[in-house]
Design a protein around this motif. Structure first.
Motif, mmCIF file in Angstrom:
data_model
loop_
_atom_site.group_PDB
_atom_site.id
_atom_site.type_symbol
_atom_site.label_atom_id
_atom_site.label_comp_id
_atom_site.label_asym_id
_atom_site.label_seq_id
_atom_site.Cartn_x
_atom_site.Cartn_y
_atom_site.Cartn_z
ATOM 1 N N HIS A 68 0.665 -1.407 0.099
ATOM 2 C CA HIS A 68 0.010 0.094 0.304
ATOM 3 C C HIS A 68 0.856 1.339 -0.107
ATOM 4 O O HIS A 68 0.412 2.221 -0.834
ATOM 5 C CB HIS A 68 -1.115 -0.138 1.233
ATOM 6 N N VAL A 69 1.958 1.084 0.796
ATOM 7 C CA VAL A 69 2.907 2.383 0.935
ATOM 8 C C VAL A 69 4.339 1.973 0.850
ATOM 9 O O VAL A 69 4.495 1.016 1.556
ATOM 10 C CB VAL A 69 2.489 3.189 2.139
ATOM 11 N N GLU A 70 5.279 2.497 0.020
ATOM 12 C CA GLU A 70 6.375 2.251 0.141
ATOM 13 C C GLU A 70 7.286 3.491 0.776
ATOM 14 O O GLU A 70 7.294 4.541 0.355
ATOM 15 C CB GLU A 70 6.881 1.715 -0.918
ATOM 16 N N VAL A 71 8.124 3.452 1.749
ATOM 17 C CA VAL A 71 9.194 4.325 2.301
ATOM 18 C C VAL A 71 10.675 4.147 1.667
ATOM 19 O O VAL A 71 11.066 2.867 2.139
ATOM 20 C CB VAL A 71 9.084 4.549 3.830
ATOM 21 N N TYR A 72 11.449 5.055 1.112
ATOM 22 C CA TYR A 72 12.646 4.858 0.461
ATOM 23 C C TYR A 72 13.606 5.696 1.124
ATOM 24 O O TYR A 72 13.236 6.583 1.806
ATOM 25 C CB TYR A 72 12.429 4.965 -1.070
ATOM 26 N N GLY A 73 14.680 5.051 1.103
ATOM 27 C CA GLY A 73 15.745 5.735 1.817
ATOM 28 C C GLY A 73 16.295 7.121 1.080
ATOM 29 O O GLY A 73 15.800 7.169 -0.090
ATOM 30 N N PRO A 74 17.059 8.052 1.841
ATOM 31 C CA PRO A 74 17.367 9.162 0.969
ATOM 32 C C PRO A 74 18.040 9.073 -0.189
ATOM 33 O O PRO A 74 19.148 8.314 -0.203
ATOM 34 C CB PRO A 74 18.099 9.999 2.156
ATOM 35 N N GLY A 75 17.770 9.834 -1.502
ATOM 36 C CA GLY A 75 18.282 9.446 -2.514
ATOM 37 C C GLY A 75 18.378 8.027 -3.198
ATOM 38 O O GLY A 75 19.144 7.579 -4.073
ATOM 39 N N GLY A 76 17.402 7.032 -2.771
ATOM 40 C CA GLY A 76 17.266 5.897 -3.114
ATOM 41 C C GLY A 76 18.332 5.042 -2.504
ATOM 42 O O GLY A 76 18.705 3.771 -3.037
ATOM 43 N N GLY A 77 18.983 5.427 -1.657
ATOM 44 C CA GLY A 77 20.181 4.641 -0.912
ATOM 45 C C GLY A 77 19.523 3.788 0.090
ATOM 46 O O GLY A 77 18.378 3.786 0.430
ATOM 47 N N VAL A 78 20.527 3.270 1.087
ATOM 48 C CA VAL A 78 20.123 2.526 2.136
ATOM 49 C C VAL A 78 19.585 3.354 3.336
ATOM 50 O O VAL A 78 19.996 4.590 3.363
ATOM 51 C CB VAL A 78 21.463 1.757 2.723
ATOM 52 N N LEU A 79 18.375 2.864 3.946
ATOM 53 C CA LEU A 79 18.024 3.381 5.300
ATOM 54 C C LEU A 79 19.076 3.638 6.359
ATOM 55 O O LEU A 79 19.781 2.626 6.617
ATOM 56 C CB LEU A 79 16.658 2.595 5.701
ATOM 57 N N PRO A 80 19.208 4.771 6.760
ATOM 58 C CA PRO A 80 20.099 5.135 7.721
ATOM 59 C C PRO A 80 20.004 4.380 9.295
ATOM 60 O O PRO A 80 20.935 3.859 9.636
ATOM 61 C CB PRO A 80 20.124 6.782 7.892
ATOM 62 N N ASP A 81 18.672 4.275 9.485
ATOM 63 C CA ASP A 81 18.430 3.664 10.631
ATOM 64 C C ASP A 81 17.158 2.978 10.401
ATOM 65 O O ASP A 81 16.102 3.433 10.906
ATOM 66 C CB ASP A 81 18.532 4.361 11.712
#
Length: 418
Positions: A68-81
């Motif tokens: 339903h919803v997707e949360v992506y990391g900054p700039g499409g990179g890895v999630l910091p935490d």
């Protein structure tokens, strides 16, 4: 309690006795108008219900793969935490499931055959919390995704194109490459097919592969998940929840809901639905304005009656009310009959269509051509109520001019040759 005479006379004129040839013809035209309104209303309900059914069917198949919803990391990179982000998204009362994932693109090769694919690294234990993909896979396929064994689950259409089955090996070619003295060499990894999935949505069945999230991180040299997938209590609030998460999460994140991932398709469906509504409403409008000819003929036939009523003290408003009642009665009866017919067909269309196919020895939606091989239907009050109101309003408007002309009949002129 005595009914107003306007109502009694209007209903009597609606039933239009057949004592004379002219009255019989008026009755016939009135019946045709009523039938036209009924068929127009029924057609609108049936067509919009079928369109809703197809939209719901495609949406459900799509949401068996897409969260339903997707949360992506900054700039499409890895999630910091990732742990903190998971805790924050779960605080939203609409979120009932959350799972980290890795998303990237690659090539899947089998011998000389090569296909582009979207690679999704998942946690098999959490996948069932965010999608229904587990139900679409071959038995136990997700459980076979064990970290370190580099298993892969392919879409059924992709597996068919590559000609692979469970246990076969395919080569995953990661984007980028390794720098060696001989130059940049693409990174290859041999994977074992442990199962397939069939979501019923060609786009995903032909271009999506699943890995264990740890294997995906190792192959693509990532330090963690690139995003979090969410499941909501009410999928229709996805856009609202996405906006809430954008402001409540700590840090810069890209939050995308399922309606934006397929915006073009949903916009096209809504436009087609509006156009069909407008086109089919014209059928109702034509039938409703047939009432004009019916009432004009009735007024001409009843000029003597109108004159007598005027001499007995009936006001122009009362005369107008008599013919408004007649036209409105035709509109109400036609609309109610259309509602009953349309709902009866829409609710039972999954039984009616197979019976027609069997009787005609034909297939309206062949499985080898269409994504959906049955005729779905989903009647919705948001469509049915406007249809009924528009039909009633058109029928009422059509009665105004003839009724006004009836109220302007001069008693002396009408009775001169009687």
């Amino acid at each position: 309690m005595a009914l107003p005479y306007e109502l009694v006379l209007g209903w009597r004129y609606t039933r239009a006795g057949r004592a004379t040839r002219r009255n019989g013809f008026i009755s016939f035209i009135s019946g045709v108008s009523m039938l036209g309104i009924s068929l127009g209303v029924a057609a609108l309900i049936i067509v919009l219900s079928v369109m809703n059914g197809f939209q719901k069917e495609v949406r459900d198949r799509m949401l068996s793969v897409v969260s339903h919803v997707e949360v992506y990391g900054p700039g499409g990179g890895v999630l910091p935490d990732v742990n903190r982000t998971l805790a924050e998204v779960r605080r939203n009362p609409e979120v009932i499931g959350a799972a980290p994932f890795i998303a990237t693109q690659s090539l899947i090769a089998r011998g000389e055959d090569m296909r582009g694919a979207i690679v999704r690294g998942i946690d098999p234990k959490l996948e069932s919390q965010v999608t229904d993909l587990a139900a679409a896979t071959t038995q136990g396929a997700l459980d076979k995704l064990v970290p370190g064994q580099f298993g892969i689950v392919l879409g059924a259409e992709l597996a068919r194109n590559l000609g692979v089955r469970d246990g076969d090996a395919v080569t995953l070619i990661a984007p980028g490459g390794q720098v060696t003295p001989a130059g940049v060499v693409p990174r290859l990894k041999q994977m074992t097919v442990v199962g397939t999935f069939d979501s019923g949505h060609f786009e995903y069945d032909s271009g999506l592969v699943l890995l264990h999230i740890d294997d995906a991180a190792r192959i693509f040299r990532l330090e963690g998940p690139t995003g979090i997938r969410l499941k909501l209590r009410d999928l229709n609030r996805a856009r609202e929840v996405a906006a809430q998460l954008t402001t409540s999460l700590s840090g810069e994140f890209l939050v995308r809901d399922w309606t934006r991932q397929n915006r073009t398709w949903f916009a096209a469906v809504q436009l087609e639905k509006r156009m069909m509504f407008i086109i089919l409403t014209l059928i109702v409008a034509v039938a409703a304005f047939n009432l004009v000819s019916t009432l004009v003929m009735t007024v001409t036939d009843k000029r003597a009656d109108i004159a007598i009523l005027r001499t007995l003290g009936a006001s122009p408003a009362s005369i107008m009310g008599i013919f408004v009642v007649q036209g409105a009665a035709v509109g109400v009866i036609g609309t109610l009959a259309g509602l009953l017919l349309g709902l009866a067909v829409a609710v039972n269309i999954e039984t009616i269509v197979p019976a027609l196919e069997h009787a005609l020895n034909a297939s309206f939606l062949p499985k080898d051509i269409y994504l959906i091989s049955r005729m779905p239907s989903d009647p919705q009050a948001n469509d049915i109520l406007p249809i009924a109101l528009i039909s009633l309003v058109l029928a009422f408007v059509a009665t105004l001019y003839p009724s006004w002309r009836a109220s302007r009949v001069n008693p002396a002129e009408a009775l001169r040759y009687e």
